[in-house]
Design a protein around this motif. Structure first.
Motif, PDB file in Angstrom:
ATOM      1  N   PRO A   1       0.817  -1.222   0.000  1.00 30.64           N
ATOM      2  CA  PRO A   1       0.000   0.000   0.000  1.00 30.64           C
ATOM      3  C   PRO A   1       0.852   1.273   0.000  1.00 30.64           C
ATOM      4  CG  PRO A   1      -0.902  -1.602   1.529  1.00 30.64           C
ATOM      5  CD  PRO A   1       0.371  -2.188   1.017  1.00 30.64           C
ATOM      6  N   ILE A   2       1.949   1.277   0.756  1.00 27.99           N
ATOM      7  CA  ILE A   2       2.803   2.476   0.842  1.00 27.99           C
ATOM      8  C   ILE A   2       3.435   2.782  -0.527  1.00 27.99           C
ATOM      9  CG2 ILE A   2       4.827   1.168   1.699  1.00 27.99           C
ATOM     10  CD1 ILE A   2       3.915   4.663   2.872  1.00 27.99           C
ATOM     11  N   THR A   3       3.764   1.718  -1.261  1.00 21.95           N
ATOM     12  CA  THR A   3       4.385   1.893  -2.579  1.00 21.95           C
ATOM     13  C   THR A   3       3.355   2.416  -3.571  1.00 21.95           C
ATOM     14  OG1 THR A   3       5.536  -0.137  -2.011  1.00 21.95           O
ATOM     15  CG2 THR A   3       5.908   0.728  -4.218  1.00 21.95           C
ATOM     16  N   ARG A   4       2.143   1.879  -3.445  1.00 22.79           N
ATOM     17  CA  ARG A   4       1.089   2.341  -4.354  1.00 22.79           C
ATOM     18  C   ARG A   4       0.731   3.799  -4.070  1.00 22.79           C
ATOM     19  NH1 ARG A   4      -3.721  -0.961  -3.878  1.00 22.79           N
ATOM     20  NH2 ARG A   4      -2.717  -2.128  -2.223  1.00 22.79           N
ATOM     21  N   LEU A   5       0.726   4.148  -2.766  1.00 22.22           N
ATOM     22  CA  LEU A   5       0.445   5.536  -2.394  1.00 22.22           C
ATOM     23  C   LEU A   5       1.544   6.448  -2.958  1.00 22.22           C
ATOM     24  CD1 LEU A   5      -1.242   7.604  -0.770  1.00 22.22           C
ATOM     25  CD2 LEU A   5       0.229   7.115   1.203  1.00 22.22           C
ATOM     26  N   ALA A   6       2.799   6.012  -2.795  1.00 24.49           N
ATOM     27  CA  ALA A   6       3.921   6.801  -3.319  1.00 24.49           C
ATOM     28  C   ALA A   6       3.800   6.943  -4.838  1.00 24.49           C
ATOM     29  CB  ALA A   6       5.242   6.138  -2.940  1.00 24.49           C
ATOM     30  N   GLY A   7       3.450   5.865  -5.490  1.00 26.84           N
ATOM     31  CA  GLY A   7       3.291   5.891  -6.939  1.00 26.84           C
ATOM     32  C   GLY A   7       2.174   6.833  -7.368  1.00 26.84           C
TER      33      GLY A   7
ATOM     34  N   ILE B   1       1.036   9.423  -5.624  1.00 26.71           N
ATOM     35  CA  ILE B   1       1.439  10.819  -5.353  1.00 26.71           C
ATOM     36  C   ILE B   1       2.401  11.307  -6.440  1.00 26.71           C
ATOM     37  CG2 ILE B   1       2.771  12.296  -3.759  1.00 26.71           C
ATOM     38  CD1 ILE B   1       1.619  10.533  -1.441  1.00 26.71           C
ATOM     39  N   LYS B   2       3.323  10.449  -6.830  1.00 22.81           N
ATOM     40  CA  LYS B   2       4.362  10.865  -7.791  1.00 22.81           C
ATOM     41  C   LYS B   2       3.984  10.585  -9.250  1.00 22.81           C
ATOM     42  CE  LYS B   2       7.305  12.359  -4.757  1.00 22.81           C
ATOM     43  NZ  LYS B   2       7.476  13.831  -4.654  1.00 22.81           N
ATOM     44  N   GLY B   3       2.821   9.999  -9.453  1.00 21.91           N
ATOM     45  CA  GLY B   3       2.394   9.719 -10.837  1.00 21.91           C
ATOM     46  C   GLY B   3       3.297   8.702 -11.524  1.00 21.91           C
ATOM     47  N   LYS B   4       3.753   7.722 -10.757  1.00 15.69           N
ATOM     48  CA  LYS B   4       4.655   6.698 -11.315  1.00 15.69           C
ATOM     49  C   LYS B   4       4.034   5.322 -11.113  1.00 15.69           C
ATOM     50  CE  LYS B   4       8.302   9.381 -12.043  1.00 15.69           C
ATOM     51  NZ  LYS B   4       8.993  10.070 -10.959  1.00 15.69           N
ATOM     52  N   ASP B   5       4.251   4.461 -12.081  1.00 23.40           N
ATOM     53  CA  ASP B   5       3.762   3.107 -11.924  1.00 23.40           C
ATOM     54  C   ASP B   5       4.924   2.202 -11.539  1.00 23.40           C
ATOM     55  OD1 ASP B   5       2.628   0.625 -12.085  1.00 23.40           O
ATOM     56  OD2 ASP B   5       1.270   1.218 -13.693  1.00 23.40           O
ATOM     57  N   PHE B   6       5.167   2.108 -10.239  1.00 26.49           N
ATOM     58  CA  PHE B   6       6.341   1.354  -9.784  1.00 26.49           C
ATOM     59  C   PHE B   6       6.208  -0.138 -10.086  1.00 26.49           C
ATOM     60  CE2 PHE B   6       6.703   5.020  -6.678  1.00 26.49           C
ATOM     61  CZ  PHE B   6       7.808   5.582  -7.289  1.00 26.49           C
ATOM     62  N   GLU B   7       4.966  -0.649 -10.083  1.00 28.26           N
ATOM     63  CA  GLU B   7       4.800  -2.090 -10.322  1.00 28.26           C
ATOM     64  C   GLU B   7       5.322  -2.488 -11.705  1.00 28.26           C
ATOM     65  OE1 GLU B   7       0.984  -1.249  -9.445  1.00 28.26           O
ATOM     66  OE2 GLU B   7       0.909  -2.124  -7.432  1.00 28.26           O
ATOM     67  N   TRP B   8       5.057  -1.641 -12.690  1.00 29.95           N
ATOM     68  CA  TRP B   8       5.488  -1.968 -14.053  1.00 29.95           C
ATOM     69  C   TRP B   8       6.979  -1.695 -14.236  1.00 29.95           C
ATOM     70  CZ3 TRP B   8       2.650  -4.282 -18.078  1.00 29.95           C
ATOM     71  CH2 TRP B   8       1.362  -4.688 -17.688  1.00 29.95           C
ATOM     72  N   THR B   9       7.481  -0.717 -13.491  1.00 29.85           N
ATOM     73  CA  THR B   9       8.940  -0.515 -13.493  1.00 29.85           C
ATOM     74  C   THR B   9       9.607  -1.777 -12.950  1.00 29.85           C
ATOM     75  OG1 THR B   9       8.583   1.820 -13.044  1.00 29.85           O
ATOM     76  CG2 THR B   9      10.799   0.986 -12.641  1.00 29.85           C
ATOM     77  N   ASP B  10       9.099  -2.259 -11.825  1.00 34.03           N
ATOM     78  CA  ASP B  10       9.655  -3.469 -11.199  1.00 34.03           C
ATOM     79  C   ASP B  10       9.558  -4.662 -12.153  1.00 34.03           C
ATOM     80  OD1 ASP B  10       9.977  -1.907  -8.943  1.00 34.03           O
ATOM     81  OD2 ASP B  10       8.197  -2.684  -7.923  1.00 34.03           O
ATOM     82  N   MET B  11       8.461  -4.739 -12.867  1.00 37.99           N
ATOM     83  CA  MET B  11       8.244  -5.858 -13.791  1.00 37.99           C
ATOM     84  C   MET B  11       9.350  -5.889 -14.864  1.00 37.99           C
ATOM     85  SD  MET B  11       6.874  -7.286 -16.647  1.00 37.99           S
ATOM     86  CE  MET B  11       6.381  -5.799 -17.509  1.00 37.99           C
ATOM     87  N   GLY B  12       9.715  -4.708 -15.354  1.00 39.15           N
ATOM     88  CA  GLY B  12      10.781  -4.646 -16.359  1.00 39.15           C
ATOM     89  C   GLY B  12      12.120  -5.105 -15.799  1.00 39.15           C
TER      90      GLY B  12
END
Ligand SMILES: Cc1cc2nc3c(=O)[nH]c(=O)nc-3n(C[C@H](O)[C@H](O)[C@H](O)COP(=O)(O)O)c2cc1C
Length: 187
Positions: free
Chosen positions: A92-98, A100-111
């Motif tokens: 949840p904290i990562t999704r909240l950060a994403g 707020i910052k308009g970033k999709d960290f899950e897809w970054t991680d996937m790459g």
């Protein structure tokens, strides 16, 4: 300066020809361990890897990459196996950060996990190809992935033929790629 990592990065290429030879479980285990060690935002590890090595399922996954009237990925029919990356929800904290910052960290991680897989495969003399063009609905059906999840990439894995040469890497020059200290010279 010599770098064994650069040698590996040069060795890895998208492999679009496979011989009829299975990937040894021992090698697969090493690849999966390299995948497991991948970094991710807040160490969320938002991924599941579905190993597809059942012949019938391989065929169905391969066919799903040839869909949509665009004649690419026919080589996938030769691949003896696939690693399919399912994108899971980050913490949840990562999704909240994403958010707020308009970033999709899950897809970054996937790459990142995808490249860990492909580099490790190359080091073990295996060919791999990340495949982003596939019928996601069909892949989910075949692999029993819940419909509310996303499938990030299908990665073909197998042995290339002996005469499959390392291609020249077509890349931006360092000058095009890199800027020191400022993006733009216009103030
Ligand atoms: C996200 C992603 C999706 C890709 N999808 C496909 C694909 O559907 N079919 C394919 O043949 N190659 C696919 N590729 C491979 C790229 O075309 C390839 O990485 C690029 O041309 C550079 O070549 P190289 O991998 O041989 O260095 C994909 C690569 C990435 C990173």
């Amino acid at each position: 300066m010599q770098s064994s990592f650069l040698n590996l990065a040069l060795l890895r290429q998208s492999c679009r020809k496979y011989i009829d030879s299975k990937v040894e479980q021992e090698k697969l285990d090493v690849i999966l361990e390299a995948a497991r060690l991948s970094p991710s935002a807040s160490n969320s590890q938002p991924w599941t890897i579905v190993v597809v090595n059942d012949e019938a399922k391989c065929k169905m996954v391969a066919e799903s990459t040839i869909s949509g009237g665009i004649p690419i990925n026919k080589f996938a029919l030769q691949a003896p196996m696939f690693l399919v990356i399912v994108v899971e929800k980050a913490r949840p904290i990562t999704r909240l950060a994403g958010w707020i910052k308009g970033k999709d960290f899950e897809w970054t991680d996937m790459g990142i996990i995808a490249e860990h897989i492909c580099l490790q495969a190359a080091e073990l003399d295996l060919g791999s190809c990340m495949i982003g063009w596939f019928d996601e609905k069909r892949v989910k059906q075949v692999l029993n992935v819940p419909s509310n999840k996303r499938v990030g990439l299908v990665i073909a894995l197998g042995y290339p033929p002996d005469d499959y040469h390392i291609r020249k890497k077509i890349r931006k020059s360092t000058d095009e790629l890199v800027r020191y200290n400022t993006y733009s010279s216009i103030k």
